[in-house]
Motif scaffolding. Structure first.
Motif, PDB file in Angstrom:
ATOM      1  N   PRO A 107      39.504  51.781  38.224  1.00  0.00           N
ATOM      2  CA  PRO A 107      40.090  50.657  38.957  1.00  0.00           C
ATOM      3  C   PRO A 107      41.124  51.059  40.011  1.00  0.00           C
ATOM      4  CG  PRO A 107      39.932  50.117  36.641  1.00  0.00           C
ATOM      5  CD  PRO A 107      39.578  51.576  36.774  1.00  0.00           C
ATOM      6  N   SER A 108      41.941  52.052  39.731  1.00  0.00           N
ATOM      7  CA  SER A 108      42.975  52.438  40.696  1.00  0.00           C
ATOM      8  C   SER A 108      42.384  53.021  41.971  1.00  0.00           C
ATOM      9  CB  SER A 108      43.955  53.432  40.064  1.00  0.00           C
ATOM     10  OG  SER A 108      43.277  54.616  39.685  1.00  0.00           O
ATOM     11  N   SER A 109      41.167  53.577  41.901  1.00  0.00           N
ATOM     12  CA  SER A 109      40.573  54.176  43.099  1.00  0.00           C
ATOM     13  C   SER A 109      40.101  53.123  44.101  1.00  0.00           C
ATOM     14  CB  SER A 109      39.425  55.117  42.724  1.00  0.00           C
ATOM     15  OG  SER A 109      38.308  54.405  42.238  1.00  0.00           O
ATOM     16  N   VAL A 110      39.979  51.887  43.659  1.00  0.00           N
ATOM     17  CA  VAL A 110      39.560  50.811  44.558  1.00  0.00           C
ATOM     18  C   VAL A 110      40.684  50.452  45.541  1.00  0.00           C
ATOM     19  CG1 VAL A 110      38.798  48.401  44.645  1.00  0.00           C
ATOM     20  CG2 VAL A 110      37.924  49.913  42.882  1.00  0.00           C
ATOM     21  N   GLN A 111      41.934  50.686  45.139  1.00  0.00           N
ATOM     22  CA  GLN A 111      43.063  50.306  45.993  1.00  0.00           C
ATOM     23  C   GLN A 111      43.030  51.012  47.343  1.00  0.00           C
ATOM     24  OE1 GLN A 111      45.206  47.750  45.197  1.00  0.00           O
ATOM     25  NE2 GLN A 111      45.553  47.938  47.383  1.00  0.00           N
ATOM     26  N   ASP A 112      42.747  52.299  47.355  1.00  0.00           N
ATOM     27  CA  ASP A 112      42.682  53.041  48.610  1.00  0.00           C
ATOM     28  C   ASP A 112      41.574  52.483  49.508  1.00  0.00           C
ATOM     29  OD1 ASP A 112      43.651  55.205  50.278  1.00  0.00           O
ATOM     30  OD2 ASP A 112      41.755  56.228  49.831  1.00  0.00           O
ATOM     31  N   PHE A 113      40.423  52.140  48.898  1.00  0.00           N
ATOM     32  CA  PHE A 113      39.327  51.540  49.647  1.00  0.00           C
ATOM     33  C   PHE A 113      39.776  50.217  50.280  1.00  0.00           C
ATOM     34  CE2 PHE A 113      35.998  48.296  49.621  1.00  0.00           C
ATOM     35  CZ  PHE A 113      35.089  48.856  50.508  1.00  0.00           C
ATOM     36  N   LEU A 114      40.436  49.362  49.505  1.00  0.00           N
ATOM     37  CA  LEU A 114      40.899  48.072  50.021  1.00  0.00           C
ATOM     38  C   LEU A 114      41.913  48.266  51.154  1.00  0.00           C
ATOM     39  CD1 LEU A 114      41.292  46.136  46.658  1.00  0.00           C
ATOM     40  CD2 LEU A 114      39.626  45.645  48.463  1.00  0.00           C
ATOM     41  N   ASP A 115      42.858  49.181  50.958  1.00  0.00           N
ATOM     42  CA  ASP A 115      43.879  49.424  51.983  1.00  0.00           C
ATOM     43  C   ASP A 115      43.253  49.909  53.282  1.00  0.00           C
ATOM     44  OD1 ASP A 115      45.784  48.690  50.125  1.00  0.00           O
ATOM     45  OD2 ASP A 115      46.447  50.742  49.717  1.00  0.00           O
ATOM     46  N   LYS A 116      42.316  50.846  53.198  1.00  0.00           N
ATOM     47  CA  LYS A 116      41.679  51.408  54.400  1.00  0.00           C
ATOM     48  C   LYS A 116      40.734  50.404  55.056  1.00  0.00           C
ATOM     49  CE  LYS A 116      41.927  56.267  53.126  1.00  0.00           C
ATOM     50  NZ  LYS A 116      41.161  57.429  52.629  1.00  0.00           N
ATOM     51  N   SER A 117      40.000  49.651  54.254  1.00  0.00           N
ATOM     52  CA  SER A 117      39.000  48.729  54.792  1.00  0.00           C
ATOM     53  C   SER A 117      39.614  47.529  55.503  1.00  0.00           C
ATOM     54  CB  SER A 117      38.092  48.219  53.672  1.00  0.00           C
ATOM     55  OG  SER A 117      37.359  49.274  53.122  1.00  0.00           O
ATOM     56  N   PHE A 118      40.764  47.076  55.030  1.00  0.00           N
ATOM     57  CA  PHE A 118      41.332  45.852  55.587  1.00  0.00           C
ATOM     58  C   PHE A 118      42.614  46.089  56.364  1.00  0.00           C
ATOM     59  CE2 PHE A 118      38.495  44.621  52.191  1.00  0.00           C
ATOM     60  CZ  PHE A 118      37.678  43.734  52.869  1.00  0.00           C
ATOM     61  N   GLY A 119      43.015  47.361  56.516  1.00  0.00           N
ATOM     62  CA  GLY A 119      44.085  47.738  57.434  1.00  0.00           C
ATOM     63  C   GLY A 119      45.500  47.363  57.057  1.00  0.00           C
ATOM     64  N   LYS A 120      45.688  46.726  55.935  1.00  0.00           N
ATOM     65  CA  LYS A 120      47.035  46.345  55.523  1.00  0.00           C
ATOM     66  C   LYS A 120      47.241  46.786  54.086  1.00  0.00           C
ATOM     67  CE  LYS A 120      47.953  42.393  58.464  1.00  0.00           C
ATOM     68  NZ  LYS A 120      48.425  41.025  58.481  1.00  0.00           N
ATOM     69  N   PRO A 121      47.853  47.961  53.885  1.00  0.00           N
ATOM     70  CA  PRO A 121      48.065  48.433  52.521  1.00  0.00           C
ATOM     71  C   PRO A 121      48.774  47.390  51.653  1.00  0.00           C
ATOM     72  CG  PRO A 121      48.585  50.163  54.091  1.00  0.00           C
ATOM     73  CD  PRO A 121      48.348  48.902  54.891  1.00  0.00           C
ATOM     74  N   GLY A 122      48.196  47.158  50.474  1.00  0.00           N
ATOM     75  CA  GLY A 122      48.789  46.234  49.529  1.00  0.00           C
ATOM     76  C   GLY A 122      48.431  44.772  49.731  1.00  0.00           C
ATOM     77  N   ARG A 123      47.720  44.451  50.836  1.00  0.00           N
ATOM     78  CA  ARG A 123      47.347  43.044  51.012  1.00  0.00           C
ATOM     79  C   ARG A 123      46.428  42.598  49.879  1.00  0.00           C
ATOM     80  NH1 ARG A 123      44.092  39.681  55.730  1.00  0.00           N
ATOM     81  NH2 ARG A 123      43.894  37.806  54.436  1.00  0.00           N
ATOM     82  N   TYR A 124      45.377  43.387  49.629  1.00  0.00           N
ATOM     83  CA  TYR A 124      44.450  43.093  48.543  1.00  0.00           C
ATOM     84  C   TYR A 124      44.717  44.060  47.396  1.00  0.00           C
ATOM     85  CZ  TYR A 124      41.722  40.394  51.905  1.00  0.00           C
ATOM     86  OH  TYR A 124      41.319  39.478  52.834  1.00  0.00           O
ATOM     87  N   VAL A 125      44.869  43.516  46.182  1.00  0.00           N
ATOM     88  CA  VAL A 125      45.084  44.331  44.988  1.00  0.00           C
ATOM     89  C   VAL A 125      44.053  43.896  43.946  1.00  0.00           C
ATOM     90  CG1 VAL A 125      46.693  44.961  43.164  1.00  0.00           C
ATOM     91  CG2 VAL A 125      47.545  44.571  45.493  1.00  0.00           C
ATOM     92  N   ALA A 126      43.212  44.831  43.524  1.00  0.00           N
ATOM     93  CA  ALA A 126      42.153  44.514  42.557  1.00  0.00           C
ATOM     94  C   ALA A 126      42.756  43.874  41.302  1.00  0.00           C
ATOM     95  CB  ALA A 126      41.374  45.767  42.194  1.00  0.00           C
ATOM     96  N   ASN A 127      42.108  42.791  40.839  1.00  0.00           N
ATOM     97  CA  ASN A 127      42.612  42.097  39.656  1.00  0.00           C
ATOM     98  C   ASN A 127      41.528  41.867  38.592  1.00  0.00           C
ATOM     99  OD1 ASN A 127      41.175  40.072  40.914  1.00  0.00           O
ATOM    100  ND2 ASN A 127      42.892  38.650  41.087  1.00  0.00           N
ATOM    101  N   ARG A 128      40.382  42.506  38.782  1.00  0.00           N
ATOM    102  CA  ARG A 128      39.278  42.420  37.833  1.00  0.00           C
ATOM    103  C   ARG A 128      38.439  43.680  38.039  1.00  0.00           C
ATOM    104  NH1 ARG A 128      34.996  37.381  38.099  1.00  0.00           N
ATOM    105  NH2 ARG A 128      33.272  38.504  37.168  1.00  0.00           N
ATOM    106  N   PRO A 129      37.796  44.210  36.997  1.00  0.00           N
ATOM    107  CA  PRO A 129      37.008  45.429  37.196  1.00  0.00           C
ATOM    108  C   PRO A 129      35.936  45.246  38.276  1.00  0.00           C
ATOM    109  CG  PRO A 129      37.298  45.006  34.866  1.00  0.00           C
ATOM    110  CD  PRO A 129      37.817  43.792  35.597  1.00  0.00           C
ATOM    111  N   PRO A 130      35.880  46.171  39.241  1.00  0.00           N
ATOM    112  CA  PRO A 130      34.867  46.096  40.296  1.00  0.00           C
ATOM    113  C   PRO A 130      33.489  46.449  39.752  1.00  0.00           C
ATOM    114  CG  PRO A 130      36.189  48.077  40.532  1.00  0.00           C
ATOM    115  CD  PRO A 130      36.777  47.308  39.398  1.00  0.00           C
ATOM    116  N   LYS A 131      32.468  46.068  40.481  1.00  0.00           N
ATOM    117  CA  LYS A 131      31.091  46.386  40.111  1.00  0.00           C
ATOM    118  C   LYS A 131      30.444  47.150  41.261  1.00  0.00           C
ATOM    119  CE  LYS A 131      30.363  42.600  36.909  1.00  0.00           C
ATOM    120  NZ  LYS A 131      30.268  43.398  35.724  1.00  0.00           N
ATOM    121  N   VAL A 132      29.901  48.321  40.943  1.00  0.00           N
ATOM    122  CA  VAL A 132      29.140  49.117  41.903  1.00  0.00           C
ATOM    123  C   VAL A 132      27.808  49.393  41.222  1.00  0.00           C
ATOM    124  CG1 VAL A 132      29.035  51.234  43.241  1.00  0.00           C
ATOM    125  CG2 VAL A 132      31.251  50.137  42.822  1.00  0.00           C
TER     126      VAL A 132
END
Length: 170
Positions: A60-85
């Motif tokens: 789960p913690s590895s998703v944070q870097d993806f969210l920060d890079k993808s949406f350009g604002k670190p910390g805007r999106y914070v995972a709150n449920r297990p992701p599915k790949v």
């Protein structure tokens, strides 16, 4: 298959835990918790029918870097449920549930991977008061379920909810 799924994870900078597992698609999509890690000694598994997904358990913690890079604002999106790949019927998908701290709502973000990279196929923001969505799942076997109703495509608003799911379309 498993090499493709692993390459998607590496490309997104997301860490997998254990080996690639398989599960009935309907059960996998309905599970809101973390999937059980598949012991690496078992090796990567492959779906044996069109009713199964091959999935990676994501750190789960590895998703944070993806969210920060993808949406350009670190910390805007914070995972709150297990992701599915996962891979389903030859296509690869990633679904992330996160808290949107800028707009004070929860967000479900769904992506499909193809030759050109990654395309967002669903973005659903939700609070107890309202749910807003932009969904393009018409060419997939999926729908977004909000309060028991399935939405395959479109942009708009509906009543509020506590959770949304990506499900097999009925």
């Amino acid at each position: 298959m498993s090499n493709k799924l692993r390459n998607i994870l590496i490309g997104a900078g997301i860490a997998a835990v254990g080996a690639i597992g398989t599960k009935a698609a309907v059960d996998y999509l309905r599970n809101r918790g973390q999937e059980e890690k598949v012991d690496e000694s078992q090796g990567d598994q492959q779906a044996t029918s069109n009713q199964e997904v091959a999935y990676a358990v994501v750190e789960p913690s590895s998703v944070q870097d993806f969210l920060d890079k993808s949406f350009g604002k670190p910390g805007r999106y914070v995972a709150n449920r297990p992701p599915k790949v996962f891979e389903y019927q030859g296509e690869d998908y990633m679904v992330i549930w996160a808290r949107d701290n800028e707009q004070n709502k929860n967000q479900m973000l769904a992506f499909i991977y193809n030759e050109s990279g990654r395309d967002m196929i669903a973005s659903v923001g939700y609070t107890d008061q309202k749910t807003d969505y932009n969904i393009n799942l018409a060419n997939t076997p999926f729908a977004v379920e909000v309060n028991g109703k399935q939405i395959k495509s479109g942009q708009g608003e509906t009543e509020g909810t506590n959770d949304v799911d990506l499900v097999l379309a009925s």
